[in-house]
Design an enzyme around this catalytic site. Structure first.
Site, PDB file in Angstrom:
ATOM      1  N   GLY A   7       6.457   5.686 -10.948  1.00  0.00           N
ATOM      2  CA  GLY A   7       7.168   5.930  -9.704  1.00  0.00           C
ATOM      3  C   GLY A   7       8.590   5.412  -9.811  1.00  0.00           C
ATOM      4  N   ALA A  10      12.854   3.416  -4.905  1.00  0.00           N
ATOM      5  CA  ALA A  10      13.618   2.179  -4.790  1.00  0.00           C
ATOM      6  C   ALA A  10      12.916   1.017  -5.487  1.00  0.00           C
ATOM      7  CB  ALA A  10      13.860   1.857  -3.318  1.00  0.00           C
ATOM      8  N   GLY A  12      10.228   1.094  -7.731  1.00  0.00           N
ATOM      9  CA  GLY A  12      10.016   1.337  -9.151  1.00  0.00           C
ATOM     10  C   GLY A  12      11.309   1.331  -9.940  1.00  0.00           C
ATOM     11  N   LYS A 206       3.249  -9.843   4.072  1.00  0.00           N
ATOM     12  CA  LYS A 206       4.125  -8.679   3.940  1.00  0.00           C
ATOM     13  C   LYS A 206       3.728  -7.578   4.914  1.00  0.00           C
ATOM     14  CE  LYS A 206       7.239  -5.925   2.233  1.00  0.00           C
ATOM     15  NZ  LYS A 206       7.147  -5.344   0.890  1.00  0.00           N
ATOM     16  N   ASN A 210       5.797  -5.507   7.816  1.00  0.00           N
ATOM     17  CA  ASN A 210       6.000  -4.062   7.694  1.00  0.00           C
ATOM     18  C   ASN A 210       5.574  -3.311   8.947  1.00  0.00           C
ATOM     19  OD1 ASN A 210       7.216  -3.676   5.203  1.00  0.00           O
ATOM     20  ND2 ASN A 210       5.298  -3.531   4.088  1.00  0.00           N
TER      21      ASN A 210
END
Length: 331
Positions: A7, A10, A12, A206, A210
């Site tokens: 991938g 952003a 990866g 996290k 999110n």
């Protein structure tokens, strides 16, 4: 250690660039416009928005099977795309290799090894037919909580906005002995990596943030600071955050977060001008990553017996937005 980043968005792109700049042996799996741009012009990476871009020429493959065998595959694709990639991810792994899932939201392996109500540990919001569990399996999986601010400006172009940090840990007890070696291989300047024996604590920290930022920014079409400048939106985001923390703690995680301080940081801190990945997906007409970010927390809440009214409403609204824009891929 042979490392393949699966991938080239952003996340990866940043990880691959930082590894390459540190001299690691790294390749990329990418498709479509990203693969074409990477092959034609290389990975163009800015260490910060004011920096001159550097061009990195890395091996680029259309499939993981073509890149293998790899000691480590860093999976940085969107969560909704992963089940269809499961067999190809497995084909890239060398014997004894591992897949590290550096993805947003609740990961497919989150319930593995936990005692929860229900018939099994399958998280249907993100692995509805069990492809990831069947092809990759928790015994070959490393979990990660990814804390970074980066943007894919165009196919093959990535800009880092702040120092990146990854916390990694074993999804299965059998992987625990390998975590230190993987952390050492991935820990490079600009992208620090640390190991944890309690990876769900960090993943929950996290995803609790999110769920309170990504979908709301997409709904309002504004950066984080603009959303949290509105008192009603800030209260709603805080409610969603508290629900996510309650769900994670009911399932055994320890989430050390001051919600009020986090709300203040969103309103006025360094993340205030940041346009979240879900908002950028709306801007660029890409499928929205809402089941892993929102729906899976509601599913965990149902499994744990924790009510999630703010998260449920958020999920309904952002799913309706995605459907209206033709950007929803059902799990």
């Amino acid at each position: 250690m042979r490392i393949c980043v699966y991938g080239a968005g952003a996340v990866g792109g940043l990880i691959a660039a930082r590894l390459a700049l540190a001299g690691r042996e790294v390749s990329l799996v990418a498709r479509g416009a990203s693969a074409a741009a990477l092959r034609a012009e290389g990975l163009r990476f800015r260490a910060d928005p004011q920096a001159e871009p550097v061009t990195l020429r890395l091996p680029v493959f259309d499939r993981g099977a073509d890149a293998g065998p790899q000691d480590l595959v860093v999976v940085a694709a969107k969560a909704q795309a992963l089940p269809a990639m499961a067999a190809d991810l497995a084909a890239a792994l060398a014997p004894g290799g591992a897949a590290l899932f550096a993805v947003n939201g609740v990961p497919w392996w989150y319930l593995h090894g936990l005692t929860v109500p229900g018939a099994d540990a399958q998280l249907r919001s993100v692995d509805p037919r069990g492809e990831l569990a069947a092809h990759v399996g928790a015994a070959r999986t490393i979990g990660a909580a990814v804390f970074l601010a980066a943007e894919r400006d165009a196919p093959g172009r990535v800009t880092q906005h702040a120092p990146a940090r990854l916390v990694i840990g074993a999804a299965d007890a059998g992987m625990a002995a390998r975590i230190a070696a993987v952390a050492a291989a991935l820990d490079v300047p600009g992208c620090r990596v640390e190991a944890s024996a309690r990876i769900r604590d960090h993943v929950a920290l996290k995803f609790s943030g999110n769920v309170a930022t990504n979908p709301l920014c997409a709904l309002v079409r504004a950066p984080i600071g603009r959303v949290y400048a509105d008192p009603a939106m800030a209260d709603f985001g805080a409610a969603a955050m508290r629900e996510a923390v309650a769900v994670a703690e009911a399932l055994g995680a320890r989430v050390d977060v001051d919600v009020a301080a986090r709300v203040a940081q969103y309103r006025e801190g360094p993340l205030a001008p940041f346009r979240t990945s879900t908002l950028l997906d709306v801007d660029f007409g890409r499928p929205l990553e809402i089941d892993a970010l929102v729906g899976a927390i509601a599913e965990l809440g149902r499994r744990a017996g924790v009510a999630t009214p703010a998260i449920d409403l958020t999920y309904g609204m952002v799913r309706a937005l995605a459907e209206q824009l033709g950007l929803y891929v059902p799990p």
